[in-house]
Enzyme design. Sequence first.
Site, PDB file in Angstrom:
ATOM      1  N   ASP A   1       0.862  -1.176   0.000  1.00  0.00           N
ATOM      2  CA  ASP A   1       0.000   0.000   0.000  1.00  0.00           C
ATOM      3  C   ASP A   1       0.907   1.238   0.000  1.00  0.00           C
ATOM      4  O   ASP A   1       2.107   1.149   0.277  1.00  0.00           O
ATOM      5  CB  ASP A   1      -0.890  -0.032   1.241  1.00  0.00           C
ATOM      6  CG  ASP A   1      -1.811   1.165   1.326  1.00  0.00           C
ATOM      7  OD1 ASP A   1      -2.316   1.592   0.278  1.00  0.00           O
ATOM      8  OD2 ASP A   1      -2.001   1.688   2.435  1.00  0.00           O
TER       9      ASP A   1
ATOM     10  N   THR B   1      -0.273   4.929   1.096  1.00  0.00           N
ATOM     11  CA  THR B   1      -0.529   5.877   2.165  1.00  0.00           C
ATOM     12  C   THR B   1      -0.389   5.200   3.519  1.00  0.00           C
ATOM     13  O   THR B   1      -1.075   4.227   3.806  1.00  0.00           O
ATOM     14  CB  THR B   1      -1.932   6.480   2.019  1.00  0.00           C
ATOM     15  OG1 THR B   1      -2.060   7.047   0.717  1.00  0.00           O
ATOM     16  CG2 THR B   1      -2.168   7.541   3.075  1.00  0.00           C
TER      17      THR B   1
ATOM     18  N   LYS C   1      -6.274  26.705  -8.413  1.00  0.00           N
ATOM     19  CA  LYS C   1      -4.994  26.015  -8.260  1.00  0.00           C
ATOM     20  C   LYS C   1      -5.133  24.629  -8.877  1.00  0.00           C
ATOM     21  O   LYS C   1      -6.213  24.026  -8.867  1.00  0.00           O
ATOM     22  CB  LYS C   1      -4.580  25.913  -6.793  1.00  0.00           C
ATOM     23  CG  LYS C   1      -5.427  24.963  -5.954  1.00  0.00           C
ATOM     24  CD  LYS C   1      -4.913  24.886  -4.524  1.00  0.00           C
ATOM     25  CE  LYS C   1      -5.765  23.921  -3.702  1.00  0.00           C
ATOM     26  NZ  LYS C   1      -5.350  23.845  -2.307  1.00  0.00           N
TER      27      LYS C   1
ATOM     28  N   ARG D   1       6.398  18.165  -4.984  1.00  0.00           N
ATOM     29  CA  ARG D   1       5.089  18.100  -5.619  1.00  0.00           C
ATOM     30  C   ARG D   1       4.621  19.524  -5.891  1.00  0.00           C
ATOM     31  O   ARG D   1       4.615  20.357  -4.990  1.00  0.00           O
ATOM     32  CB  ARG D   1       4.118  17.362  -4.714  1.00  0.00           C
ATOM     33  CG  ARG D   1       4.722  16.105  -4.112  1.00  0.00           C
ATOM     34  CD  ARG D   1       3.821  15.508  -3.059  1.00  0.00           C
ATOM     35  NE  ARG D   1       2.706  14.829  -3.668  1.00  0.00           N
ATOM     36  CZ  ARG D   1       2.767  13.589  -4.156  1.00  0.00           C
ATOM     37  NH1 ARG D   1       3.910  12.942  -4.137  1.00  0.00           N
ATOM     38  NH2 ARG D   1       1.708  13.014  -4.678  1.00  0.00           N
TER      39      ARG D   1
ATOM     40  N   GLY E   1      -5.162   3.243  -3.927  1.00  0.00           N
ATOM     41  CA  GLY E   1      -6.418   3.819  -4.376  1.00  0.00           C
ATOM     42  C   GLY E   1      -6.268   5.236  -4.862  1.00  0.00           C
ATOM     43  O   GLY E   1      -7.221   5.829  -5.364  1.00  0.00           O
ATOM     44  N   ASP E   2      -5.062   5.809  -4.748  1.00  0.00           N
ATOM     45  CA  ASP E   2      -4.840   7.188  -5.165  1.00  0.00           C
ATOM     46  C   ASP E   2      -4.745   7.289  -6.683  1.00  0.00           C
ATOM     47  O   ASP E   2      -4.589   6.293  -7.393  1.00  0.00           O
ATOM     48  CB  ASP E   2      -3.563   7.736  -4.535  1.00  0.00           C
ATOM     49  CG  ASP E   2      -3.756   8.018  -3.063  1.00  0.00           C
ATOM     50  OD1 ASP E   2      -4.897   8.281  -2.675  1.00  0.00           O
ATOM     51  OD2 ASP E   2      -2.770   7.961  -2.319  1.00  0.00           O
TER      52      ASP E   2
ATOM     53  N   ARG F   1      -5.784   3.605  -8.231  1.00  0.00           N
ATOM     54  CA  ARG F   1      -7.243   3.665  -8.095  1.00  0.00           C
ATOM     55  C   ARG F   1      -7.862   2.274  -8.026  1.00  0.00           C
ATOM     56  O   ARG F   1      -8.836   1.966  -8.706  1.00  0.00           O
ATOM     57  CB  ARG F   1      -7.851   4.478  -9.232  1.00  0.00           C
ATOM     58  CG  ARG F   1      -7.311   5.891  -9.334  1.00  0.00           C
ATOM     59  CD  ARG F   1      -8.094   6.749 -10.273  1.00  0.00           C
ATOM     60  NE  ARG F   1      -9.458   6.908  -9.811  1.00  0.00           N
ATOM     61  CZ  ARG F   1      -9.852   7.701  -8.828  1.00  0.00           C
ATOM     62  NH1 ARG F   1      -8.955   8.421  -8.181  1.00  0.00           N
ATOM     63  NH2 ARG F   1     -11.105   7.795  -8.479  1.00  0.00           N
TER      64      ARG F   1
ATOM     65  N   ASN G   1      -8.365  -1.197   4.647  1.00  0.00           N
ATOM     66  CA  ASN G   1      -8.483  -1.396   3.207  1.00  0.00           C
ATOM     67  C   ASN G   1      -7.404  -2.323   2.659  1.00  0.00           C
ATOM     68  O   ASN G   1      -7.461  -2.712   1.496  1.00  0.00           O
ATOM     69  CB  ASN G   1      -8.426  -0.044   2.478  1.00  0.00           C
ATOM     70  CG  ASN G   1      -7.175   0.741   2.830  1.00  0.00           C
ATOM     71  OD1 ASN G   1      -6.581   0.537   3.886  1.00  0.00           O
ATOM     72  ND2 ASN G   1      -6.763   1.634   1.963  1.00  0.00           N
TER      73      ASN G   1
END
Length: 1093
Positions: free
Chosen positions: A346, A348, A505, A539, A620-621, A696, A725
């Site tokens: 994973d 995060t 933004k 980033r 999932g990002d 995702r 998750n």
Amino acid sequence: LNLFEQFRRLANAYFLFLLILQLIPQISSLPWFTTAVPLILVLSITGVKDASDDINRHKCDGQVNNRNVDVLMDGQLKNEKWMNVQVGNIVKLENNEFITVTSERNSFQNEPLNLVYVETVGGDYTDCFKLSSNYPVNCLELFADTDFCFSGEVRCEPPNNRLDKFKGTLTLNGERYALNNDKVLLRGCTLRNTEWCFGLVIFGGPDTKLMQNSGKSIFKRTSIDHLMNILVLCIFGFLASMCSILTIGNAIWETNEGSVFTMFLPREPGIDAPLSSFLIFWSYVIVLNTVVPISLYVSVEFIRLGNSFLIDWDRKMYYPKNDTPAQARTTTLNEELGQIKYIFSDKTGTLTQNIMTFNKCSINGKAYGEQLCFCKKLVDFSWNNLADPKFSFHDHRLVEMVRSGNPETQEFFRLLSLCHTVMPEEKKEGELNYQAQSPDEGALVTAARNFGFVFRSRTPETITVVEMGKQVIYELLAILDFSNVRKRMSVIVRSPEGKLTLYCKGADTMIFERLHPSCNKLMEVTTNHLNEYAGDGLRTLALAYKDLDKTYMIDWKHRQHEASVAMEGREEKLDELYEEIEKDMMLLGATAVEDKLQDGVPQTIEQLAKADIKIWVLTGDKQETAENIGYSCNILRGEMKDVFVVSANTAEGIKEELQTLGAVLSSICKINGKFKKLRLELLRTACMCQTVICCRVTPLQKAQVVQLVKKYKQAVTLAIGDGANDVSMIKVAHIGVGISGQEGMQAVLSSDYSFAQFRYLQRLLLVHGRWSYIRMCKFLGYFFYKNFTFTLVQFWYAFFCGFSAQTVYEDWFITFYNMVYTALPVLGMCLFDQDVNDRWSLYHPQLYAPGQKNQYFNKKAFVSCVMHSCYSSLILFFIPWASMHDTVRDDGKEIADYQSFALLAQTLNTFQLCLDTYYWTAVNHFFVWGSMVAYFSITLTMCSNGMFYMFTSSFPFIGTTRNSLNQPNVWLTIFLTFVLCILPVVAFRFIFIQLRPTINDKVKKHLGYKMRTEELPVPAPRRLRRRRSTRSGYAFSHSQGYGDLVTSRKFLMKRSTKRAPLFTQTDSSIFQNQPQHYRTIAEEAEESQGHSP
């Protein structure tokens, strides 16, 4: 019940069958206790272990099931346990309370704006805070005249695993209300920032969406377990073959020679030669039963348990900040840790800390925020009473520009304080805590706060900002929400002076396309800054604004309202309006935030890659987020020039992209979660790549990806995650690792191993996993060797005793051989042996490769072990037989007896174990020499006069050991047998190391050279390589934005996190979070030759 489960194991059932055979006098040539004692001991130890596991599992279940909750029953709130809550109950949830069922969110709460905040890090596949959607009906109106009594009906879809959708209706007082996903609390969520609320239980237990996504718990067995089962079946076949050969020999001997002895040893009535041969077959099944290892499984459990304790006790895997040690939650998978080929991680909370910091920015063409310089003081924000004391910045020029009233700089931070969906929490005056849907939003709003533009509070219609000490309330007119297509978000606000402004933004590519032509020169300068920031791994986002006309805004707002209530084409109409207003904007600048990885993540991934372990990231990002994290943590590297993205929306498009990728040599493959019917094509393409990132994907899809590789690649897989998750993929993988982080304990409770930081994974695999695998392989090889050698001596003896099933060993020696005489030495070797120490295991990650290829113990190694045993048994039997044949003592008496063979066999096996031990400890010495002393002591005792007088029938070998060991030729025979058995082994190993050295041989050779010449070398410093731009638009936004939630009193928030301190251990650069370089064996050899005189 436990005994039933244990007897389902083939070896245990077999020995129970043997015990029954030994109770039949016509068959048994051994007393019953030779099988009963080991069997009872094995069953008892296994039963105690299983009981301990069941008790611990019951305690974990009880912690969840026995949580208390208030349930509305008969008009009163009654305290009940979660296990007693049923569907249809109305429960009262309080702040920070864990949700164990899926419930409908009603508007029964005490927040001033009827807001219910829900943290979904434990239950949803998003990582955020949610705000509940409310019904038109209010709790006060509902309960006003009914004394807490009312009736209603909920109709909803059946239980399913869709976390993002829910359909249903609520009928109350004749009115029907729609139920959707915004009105449902998922199991695993936690109520935050809300004193209390009421909810109606819709799903419970296994019907909850979280449990539907968790997958089934499966019993995990290692590849060595499967191999042992196959080998045990082969051993059964080998035993049957030996017994058949000896039965045929008995039939021939009885026919040709047996009739001569019938006068002295008459047969029992009714037993002829054929029946006697049939009974002899079963007698030899009993005599040769030691070839089937009864103590194998219990010894394996002891070794696994011991290695599990070593993991638990490893201080280098202890995280002092949270007082969290590493924990082996299962004791059956340790050696599998040394065979991992694929790691599924994973993102995060596993690779990252969910912490971002504002690092650099570009305002009106001027860059701020230089490289960190420790001789330079931090910016002093003491002038700002509302500044965050944890925020740090090194460029004093920026704060001077803000305080001097520079309009562009102030407008820059004004945009950051207004254009977001962050929610503030202020428990005490001046103590602000921002809850953001993504860490980058929180970092940007915190930066604006420290530079004098403090976002203070918000309502669905207003935003309150303290600008340079002055409170300003802006009217929020619209939020133009973020989407994966737009890659930007905007807000339209009206200042107290009545000025209308759009602030935007997003990704620089999206912003630059919509700028006014007058910004072309500024755009070029800002682009150069963005490339520099992205090259540093930061980033980036671009910022722009636009002043709006009041008349135009009234017309646009009217058209926007009509589009928002349209039943068809709503999204398309809104997108057209957004495109219309988001053009001809004025560029303000760009931001650069640094994502905080967990300490040591890049170094850990680099080490694992050197060990030829492939790492797949399942998140999932969105794609940009995963790509940036990939570069930050060294999964993606600058030298990887070919980056392919599979992102089609149709099955045909996906198939075409996969086939196109398969035709070229790819380095990286980033894949969306849309591959249901193209799994094999996906697997074929992904396995050609060095790195795979799946974006995702839902929790169930994570498990499907793991299952896909597990099924078709026949490789050992490991899944690591920190949230609920990740539970499904943790359960599916061969090894599941849980990180006890900020997302609760669901992943840890479902895992096989757990620790606090991702960096500990390299030590778990490269040190403990590799050691456990080597130890288990050594144990199996030695165990089968000693048992086959012990049993084949009986087989050769059968040709000299008329195939009568007479044993060459004494009964008590057979009983104690596996359980006493040879048990502790092998346990000592398999608990403490190390081919190289932990530092060299990490320094040479290529040592891990043999485990992945299963080189140390396989079917070929088993056959070699059997052949070695055949040779040793021939030496053990025929050398003593030849040397003692027709030999007498000094006094003329016979010297040969059964115990001589037993003595020689035990002595040889112990010395064979000494050859296989690389790392001698005090425990090893105690076990080896202690077992020798125990053997001689027990044997002398059992052959003593006292034991014979007390138990004449059980100890008939009176004085045998004493009379044999005082003869020089017996000791000479022991020495000769030992030399003939050991010498070929030593010679073979020496020749093999010289001609075909393994990676272990090379490392140990160079280890000896290094230890003689120098200490462990310090890794060479590495020059930072700038990678190409990977700018992301709205980097951490997981899915569709939440502007609608904000304007409709439904917010999304993210819990703030604290920065973890750097790892305090300094014995290796791995723990200092420094870049590392490792040289290959060939490079070291060249260097050593270059330095040699």
